[in-house]
Design a protein around this motif. Sequence first.
Motif, PDB file in Angstrom:
ATOM      1  N   UNK A 260      87.022  28.703  53.722  1.00 34.37           N
ATOM      2  CA  UNK A 260      86.254  29.643  54.536  1.00 34.37           C
ATOM      3  C   UNK A 260      85.957  30.896  53.730  1.00 34.37           C
ATOM      4  N   UNK A 261      84.698  31.307  53.738  1.00 34.94           N
ATOM      5  CA  UNK A 261      84.274  32.548  53.080  1.00 34.94           C
ATOM      6  C   UNK A 261      83.749  33.479  54.172  1.00 34.94           C
ATOM      7  N   UNK A 262      84.452  34.608  54.343  1.00 38.89           N
ATOM      8  CA  UNK A 262      84.105  35.565  55.405  1.00 38.89           C
ATOM      9  C   UNK A 262      83.728  36.905  54.761  1.00 38.89           C
ATOM     10  N   UNK A 263      82.527  37.382  55.045  1.00 38.29           N
ATOM     11  CA  UNK A 263      82.106  38.680  54.502  1.00 38.29           C
ATOM     12  C   UNK A 263      81.878  39.669  55.636  1.00 38.29           C
ATOM     13  N   UNK A 264      81.693  40.948  55.254  1.00 37.96           N
ATOM     14  CA  UNK A 264      81.425  42.027  56.204  1.00 37.96           C
ATOM     15  C   UNK A 264      80.042  42.597  55.938  1.00 37.96           C
ATOM     16  N   UNK A 265      79.110  41.703  55.631  1.00 46.24           N
ATOM     17  CA  UNK A 265      77.772  42.133  55.235  1.00 46.24           C
ATOM     18  C   UNK A 265      76.840  42.385  56.396  1.00 46.24           C
ATOM     19  N   UNK A 266      75.562  42.335  56.091  1.00 45.19           N
ATOM     20  CA  UNK A 266      74.546  42.712  57.082  1.00 45.19           C
ATOM     21  C   UNK A 266      74.318  41.620  58.118  1.00 45.19           C
ATOM     22  N   UNK A 267      74.809  40.402  57.868  1.00 46.32           N
ATOM     23  CA  UNK A 267      74.660  39.329  58.835  1.00 46.32           C
ATOM     24  C   UNK A 267      73.276  38.703  58.801  1.00 46.32           C
ATOM     25  N   UNK A 268      73.101  37.670  59.597  1.00 45.49           N
ATOM     26  CA  UNK A 268      71.854  36.906  59.636  1.00 45.49           C
ATOM     27  C   UNK A 268      71.276  36.981  61.040  1.00 45.49           C
ATOM     28  N   UNK A 269      69.974  37.178  61.116  1.00 42.99           N
ATOM     29  CA  UNK A 269      69.305  37.205  62.416  1.00 42.99           C
ATOM     30  C   UNK A 269      69.510  35.873  63.141  1.00 42.99           C
ATOM     31  N   UNK A 270      69.701  35.935  64.457  1.00 43.21           N
ATOM     32  CA  UNK A 270      69.910  34.715  65.248  1.00 43.21           C
ATOM     33  C   UNK A 270      68.731  33.758  65.125  1.00 43.21           C
ATOM     34  N   UNK A 271      67.523  34.289  64.981  1.00 39.99           N
ATOM     35  CA  UNK A 271      66.328  33.445  64.868  1.00 39.99           C
ATOM     36  C   UNK A 271      66.274  32.708  63.537  1.00 39.99           C
ATOM     37  N   UNK A 272      67.047  33.175  62.544  1.00 39.43           N
ATOM     38  CA  UNK A 272      67.031  32.549  61.208  1.00 39.43           C
ATOM     39  C   UNK A 272      68.149  31.533  61.012  1.00 39.43           C
TER      40      UNK A 272
END
Length: 331
Positions: A260-272
């Motif tokens: 598992x790779x978990x980051x604290x980044x900007x995230x991904x839009x739900x539509x993408x």
Amino acid sequence: MKLFIREHTLLIALQIVQFAAILTIYWLDGYNHLSTALYAIFIGFFFLGCYLVRHYLTRRRYYLRLSRPLETLDESYRKIDNTPVSKALEELLHAQYRHSMQQLIAVKKQQEQHLTFIDQWVHQMKTPLSVIELTVQNMDEPEFASIREELERMRSGLHTVLYMARLRAFEKDFHVKPVVLPQLVNEVVHDHKRLFIRNRIFPEVLAGDPGITAQSDEKWLFFMLSQIINNAIKYSAAKDTEDNRIVVSCYLRGADAVIEVRDQGIGIQASDLKRVFDPFFTGDNGRGLRESTGMGLYLTKESADRLGHRLELESEVGVGTVVRIVFAANH
């Protein structure tokens, strides 16, 4: 049957008009024996019906071939029947099959030559990149740090191109064996240490059991995990926060082993989320980053599918992203 009826509709209509015209002529000429005329018309329709039934039965396979699409090119060589029209159709299908195979062989040969060239070119480019990297690695000036950064981007891009070419011949380029997952994770994280330092991101490796193993190809798994960590670093760096970290975990989940790779980044839009594994798809986040090619997650997903692994992805905008490689544990 429907095709046969449509083809002979005009003939049947013509016969009806013809019989009606003959009956009208006889009636106007004073021939008033209607029963005899109707009997003659019945005889005419009887012979027409016999002709149509025999015509359909002798060419039934021909009409079935025309009404059903070919599922494979090999069906072009399936014999129809011995009627002249059927033989002409067979010759046409055979000629089309030979022409298609010639074009397919030519395209395949051209593709193989292109892939061979790309493979050789990538290997040739790795040598000058290594020389340049050795030249500037001990230089502390800011401009050399920028050169090292661009070198790493070029090396990452070359690896992506190389593995994309290898993916087309995947069956010839993999070897499944037991892989110690925590050990592989440490190797990948160490390989990206400069990228972590440059982006001021702290990597954290967690492994409940240092001996967790899984059946996989070590080289392809290294590539897959590298792509996931590259993405995690890239999108974490885009979020300017303190104490930014990426957590890479190895653990057992029931009968499965998981990386598992978990980051604290900007995230991904739900539509993408449904399209992140599509080739060349960069999404809203990727359009703001010049490094995004849209191929990293696509190649990772293709590799995982061919190795029999499973990818899971969860993300929330502004919170971060979690990517898991799930495979059967060997323990």
